[in-house]
Design an enzyme around this catalytic site. Structure first.
Site, PDB file in Angstrom:
ATOM      1  N   GLU A 164      12.802  -7.939  20.101  1.00  0.00           N
ATOM      2  CA  GLU A 164      13.260  -9.378  19.535  1.00  0.00           C
ATOM      3  C   GLU A 164      12.679 -10.446  20.516  1.00  0.00           C
ATOM      4  OE1 GLU A 164      16.163  -7.524  22.396  1.00  0.00           O
ATOM      5  OE2 GLU A 164      14.855  -6.985  20.862  1.00  0.00           O
ATOM      6  N   ASP A 186     -24.094 -21.792   7.042  1.00  0.00           N
ATOM      7  CA  ASP A 186     -24.540 -22.401   6.387  1.00  0.00           C
ATOM      8  C   ASP A 186     -25.994 -22.049   7.073  1.00  0.00           C
ATOM      9  OD1 ASP A 186     -26.818 -24.512   4.662  1.00  0.00           O
ATOM     10  OD2 ASP A 186     -24.803 -25.615   5.453  1.00  0.00           O
ATOM     11  N   ASP A 227     -20.899 -27.461   7.989  1.00  0.00           N
ATOM     12  CA  ASP A 227     -20.872 -28.761   8.040  1.00  0.00           C
ATOM     13  C   ASP A 227     -20.667 -29.771   7.343  1.00  0.00           C
ATOM     14  OD1 ASP A 227     -23.137 -28.814   8.481  1.00  0.00           O
ATOM     15  OD2 ASP A 227     -23.105 -29.556  10.609  1.00  0.00           O
ATOM     16  N   ASP A 253     -20.344 -27.216   1.817  1.00  0.00           N
ATOM     17  CA  ASP A 253     -19.377 -26.407   2.674  1.00  0.00           C
ATOM     18  C   ASP A 253     -17.578 -25.958   2.448  1.00  0.00           C
ATOM     19  OD1 ASP A 253     -21.925 -25.424   3.575  1.00  0.00           O
ATOM     20  OD2 ASP A 253     -21.533 -26.899   5.416  1.00  0.00           O
ATOM     21  N   ASN A 282      13.977   6.282  21.075  1.00  0.00           N
ATOM     22  CA  ASN A 282      15.486   6.385  21.302  1.00  0.00           C
ATOM     23  C   ASN A 282      15.877   6.942  20.848  1.00  0.00           C
ATOM     24  OD1 ASN A 282      15.099   5.372  23.762  1.00  0.00           O
ATOM     25  ND2 ASN A 282      14.856   3.004  23.350  1.00  0.00           N
ATOM     26  N   ASN A 302      18.203  -3.207  28.032  1.00  0.00           N
ATOM     27  CA  ASN A 302      17.332  -4.026  26.704  1.00  0.00           C
ATOM     28  C   ASN A 302      16.641  -5.457  27.400  1.00  0.00           C
ATOM     29  OD1 ASN A 302      16.015  -4.520  23.957  1.00  0.00           O
ATOM     30  ND2 ASN A 302      17.563  -6.127  24.319  1.00  0.00           N
ATOM     31  N   ASP A 351      12.700  -6.077  28.013  1.00  0.00           N
ATOM     32  CA  ASP A 351      11.718  -8.164  27.656  1.00  0.00           C
ATOM     33  C   ASP A 351      11.703  -8.281  29.174  1.00  0.00           C
ATOM     34  OD1 ASP A 351      13.456  -6.601  24.933  1.00  0.00           O
ATOM     35  OD2 ASP A 351      14.691  -7.995  24.621  1.00  0.00           O
TER      36      ASP A 351
END
Length: 931
Positions: free
Chosen positions: A362, A404, A674, A678, A742, A767, A771
């Site tokens: 999550e 270029d 540029d 292009d 797990n 958890n 996290d």
């Protein structure tokens, strides 16, 4: 501009939910009415003369005043489309709460409150939702604010006529005898460069080659105006627009159901639509509609928030679905095994839901967003603006950079050095004609035109009098003819003169005569050969060469076209020095040192390009010309492109074709450009890079904008992209291996133990703490060795990492089970809290500490150290995990105090786990590499 939500791909579940609620309050008839209004407005304006169109829009040829523009801006709003409004705080919170994972937590809380009467557990679960939503809200707001500030640094402008408000002194001056009907004699019109978002209906705009059409406009006057409308129609061929009144095509959907409304709109020959751009020519136009009222805006509203997923987003999604598949297999098994063995199906259901939360990554969206935002901010400090956050990762994955030549490898300031006749002698007549061509052309004045005008201005001895001529017409430049012409009239003789300048070969093909010292002669094949040889000699000396020709035209002719560019007289060449940037050579060396091949894609000739390549120390492996490319199949090009460094004399479409070929070869391609030509290549590349002074179409097509022209920032951008990717994959590898391990631990414990291995509330608390420990991964240091080569998504590699390293945690989980069962007697329902507390502590400590093993391919803490924020969160979460069994919330969480003899045992288990993981990691890297 895109919002961060749009950058992240498809809309989230909560976004769609909120949108669905809003939809209930929006009348579909209103949308249909809006479309009809647009149709009627375009139809009416198109049928009017330019003067009547101005009157209809309540404006005049000199533009609006600032006061009028401000009032209209309040009515019509900003000239923006495809932009989601910034959500209110309430909407943002609702969206975060309606995340499927948070909904799952809230369901668990309700079950605890209502069905089980467990207010303590329900309160803890609710607290988890509050903390999760708060953290996400703070991080997302920071990221959104940062992204908006960065995007605001790059704006596309339009050339707009606005009337200056008269001063008080001017108002006191006596009025002229016969004031104009508009009554605006006290005001003068100013030509301003304004951000496109500030345009309003009634504004007068000037358009020239390279400009994007800033709104839906009615053409008032035009000279060879050609537009590319591929963004609206998919048709790549330019179409011409005219200022004359246009009859409205058959009304699709009403008078003629067989005709589509889209065709009706785009067939209007005097209306130019937002979303298209000028390929050649010039025009003056009046803004008819802006923002959501434009035709493009009506389309954009239906697709806002949706865009094709990039390879980066696809990689994230593939990993997410990999984890979801594990969850879909494991959660039902956990539920069934626990329900069958413990005979408490409600408890088994809650535990299975808790496990599902623990298995789901999550934090991945937040980790990705924070990493990308951090990368964008780091690049902004180096004057690089990231328009699309996901392009940062593509920057790091890039293994080929196509660029270029002009304005990218070379300096912006081109210097004119020579004007020579066909004998190679300096000749002022050649410069005179070149000056008149550059001075009178009304299209996009490129660097060569600027250099010609500057040289003529410096050389006062030329005595060029532009007032002695009047402009009659012009034939704009395009990338097929590669030349442009102006037609001027000599005010003294009334003679019309067509003056043409452009690429040597293209001018030569249109010339039948030559001129030296005022004497004209017929060009033969020998003359052609001598002329080309002279141009080649100049090219080999590093000069860019432009040919100049002229032709006398009948004074009664009023309009001119490409067909008139024939039987001209060649008079000579103008030569320019376009020196390479000082940063080009070290930047190319640095990029190649980081595993990136540099290829040159230019419209210039190969001789000049080869000289530039030599100057910047770029080894040229092979050369391919646009003429060769024309007759080459895709298969042949795919074989050739790998071993070709220089592609010269390319058209815009050919540049995009080369990039497509590289894509077929499984390359991640960047393009740096540029110019007007292009645009297609910038869109075709995985990451388009341009500069702030580029043509509008180049800036709009690019993902990344350089505010400074130093190419060294490219290397820094590449490294930043690889750092971002590294820190994202650290979390992914953590989540994948931890969840895989797990799975075995929970399934085994569920089958073997007479009680739950961990209470649902403990799983959720574990958890949440885990996290939180990962939130500082975006700040982590990245080993220099990791940055030496391109990094790309490799789900197969992640799966191998998960399979080989994940089960290691299960080994030590089972060791913990055995120690608690046999060593501490936690083998009955009465002693279940002791077992659960011990496994909780062992689990949170191993999960939190293992990041320091996985984050590097070196020996952790000794050869490679994490960032201080990551170290501090690790220490904090480990301390909380150890302290929880002794805290005042221990009872609410189902914890009991652990005996002191447990701590040396768990320390030994953790030490062995970290050591074995490092050993397996080293073996894994030797066998499969490190990504």
């Amino acid at each position: 501009m895109m919002t961060p939500d749009q950058m992240s791909g498809n809309l989230s579940f909560a976004d769609r939910a909120i949108g669905a609620v809003k939809e209930l309050f929006v009348s579909r008839k209103a949308a249909a009415g809006q479309s009809a209004k647009i149709s009627d407005l375009f139809g009416e304006i198109a049928k009017l003369s330019p003067d009547d169109a101005l009157a209809k829009l309540e404006t005049n040829p000199d533009g609006l005043t600032e006061e009028e523009a401000e009032k209209r801006g309040e009515i019509h709003g900003k000239n923006q489309v495809a932009r989601e409004d910034r959500k209110s705080i309430i909407e943002q919170i609702i969206r975060l709460v309606l995340n499927p994972l948070n909904i799952m937590l809230l369901v668990l809380a309700i079950i605890n409150f209502v069905f089980l009467g467990d207010f303590e557990s329900g309160g803890v679960v609710s607290l988890m939702v509050i903390i999760s939503v708060t953290l996400s809200f703070v991080q997302e707001n920071r990221s959104n604010n940062a992204a908006e500030k960065l995007r605001a640094m790059v704006s596309t402008t339009a050339s707009v006529l606005r009337q200056e408000t008269p001063t008080e002194e001017a108002k006191d001056e006596p009025a002229v005898a016969e004031p104009p009907p508009t009554g605006r004699d006290l005001r003068k019109s100013l030509r301003l460069e304004l951000p496109i978002v500030d345009l309003v209906p009634g504004d007068i705009v000037w358009l020239s080659a390279g400009d994007i059409i800033p709104a839906d406009v009615r053409i008032l006057s035009a000279r060879d105006l050609f537009l590319n409308q591929s963004a609206l129609t998919g048709e790549s061929m330019p179409i011409e627009k005219f200022p004359t009144e246009a009859p409205l095509p058959p009304l699709g959907g009403r008078g003629n159901p067989a005709c589509s409304e889209v065709t009706n709109f785009l067939e209007l020959t005097n209306i130019a639509f937002m979303g298209s751009h000028v390929t050649s020519g010039t025009a003056k136009a009046v803004v008819v509609a802006t923002g959501a009222q434009t035709y493009f805006g009506s389309l954009a509203r239906s697709i806002v928030g949706r865009r094709t997923l990039t390879s980066f987003e696809k990689g994230v999604n593939r990993f997410t679905w990999l984890m979801i598949r594990f969850m879909l297999v494991m959660v039902p098994l956990v539920f069934l095994i626990n329900g069958y063995t413990k005979h408490n199906w409600m408890e088994a259901f809650i535990f299975a839901m808790s496990v599902a939360v623990g298995l789901t990554p999550e934090m991945l969206p937040m980790i990705v967003t924070v990493n990308l935002s951090k990368g964008a901010l780091a690049m902004s400090r180096k004057k690089v603006i990231v328009k699309r956050l996901n392009s940062i990762q593509n920057f790091g994955a890039m293994d080929v950079l196509c660029t270029d030549k002009t304005g990218t490898l070379t300096q912006d300031k081109v210097i004119m050095k020579k004007s020579v006749d066909l004998q190679g002698e300096e000749n002022d007549t050649v410069l005179n004609y070149a000056f008149l061509n550059s001075f009178y052309q009304s299209g996009l004045k490129n660097l060569l035109d600027v250099a010609v005008l500057a040289e003529a201005d410096l050389r006062k001895d030329l005595h060029i009098d532009e007032q002695a001529y009047a402009k009659i017409d012009e034939i704009p430049f395009d990338f097929v003819r590669r030349r442009m012409s102006v037609v001027v009239s000599n005010n003294a003789t009334k003679q019309h003169i067509l003056i043409c300048k452009g690429a040597v070969e293209e001018i030569l093909h249109a010339c039948s005569k030559g001129e030296v010292n005022g004497q004209t002669f017929t060009m033969t094949s020998a003359h052609h050969a001598d002329t080309l040889r002279m141009a080649q000699d100049l090219n080999e000396d590093g000069f860019r060469v432009i040919a100049v020709a002229h032709k006398d035209m009948p004074p009664e002719q009023a309009t001119y076209g490409v067909a008139d560019e024939c039987d001209m007289t060649l008079i000579g060449f103008i030569a320019f020095l376009d020196p390479p940037k000082e940063s080009a050579a070290p930047a190319i060396a640095a990029l190649e040192g980081h595993g990136i091949k540099v290829k040159i894609l230019t419209g210039d000739n190969d001789i000049v390009a080869l000289r530039i390549c030599k100057d910047v120390n770029l080894t040229v492996e092979g050369v391919l010309l646009g003429s060769d490319l024309t007759n080459m199949t895709d298969e042949a090009l795919d074989m050739k492109v790998e071993h070709t460094t220089l592609f010269a004399k390319l058209s815009p479409a050919q540049k995009a074709r080369v990039i497509a070929s590289l894509h077929r070869g499984d390359h991640v391609v960047g393009f740096l450009g540029d110019g007007i030509n292009d645009g297609p290549a910038l869109k075709a590349a995985d990451v388009g890079i341009s500069v702030d002074t580029a043509a509008d179409i180049a800036k709009e097509s690019a993902d990344i904008i350089l505010l400074e022209k130093s190419l060294m920032v490219l290397e820094e951008g590449v490294l930043e992209g690889r750092k971002v990717f590294s820190n994202i994959t650290k979390y992914i590898k953590m989540g994948a291996s931890s969840n895989f391990g797990n799975m075995f631990s929970v399934l085994g414990a569920s089958a073997l133990l007479p009680f739950l291995p961990m209470l649902p509330i403990q799983v959720l608390a574990n958890n949440l703490l885990y996290d939180f420990s990962q939130t500082t991964i975006p700040t982590d240091n990245v080993d220099e060795e990791y940055l030496t080569e391109p990094r790309r998504w490799d789900i197969a590699h992640i799966a191998k990492f998960m399979i080989f390293l994940g089960p290691i945690s299960s080994i030590f989980d089972y060791v913990t089970y055995a120690v608690m069962w046999f060593g501490f007697g936690a083998n009955s329902l009465a002693s279940a809290p002791l077992f659960q507390t011990a496994w909780f502590v062992e689990s949170i400590l191993t999960q939190t500490l293992i990041i320091h093993i996985i984050r590097t391919n070196k020996i952790p803490f000794i050869q490679s150290r994490a960032s201080w924020p990551l170290i501090l969160t690790t220490i904090t979460i480990c301390t909380i995990g150890i302290a929880l069994p002794f805290s005042y919330v221990a009872h609410s969480l189902g914890f009991v105090a652990l005996p002191w003899t447990f701590w040396p045992v768990v320390a030994a288990i953790i030490g062995a786990y970290l050591a074995l993981t490092h050993v397996v990691k080293v073996w894994f890297i030797k066998k499969f590499g490190w990504n």
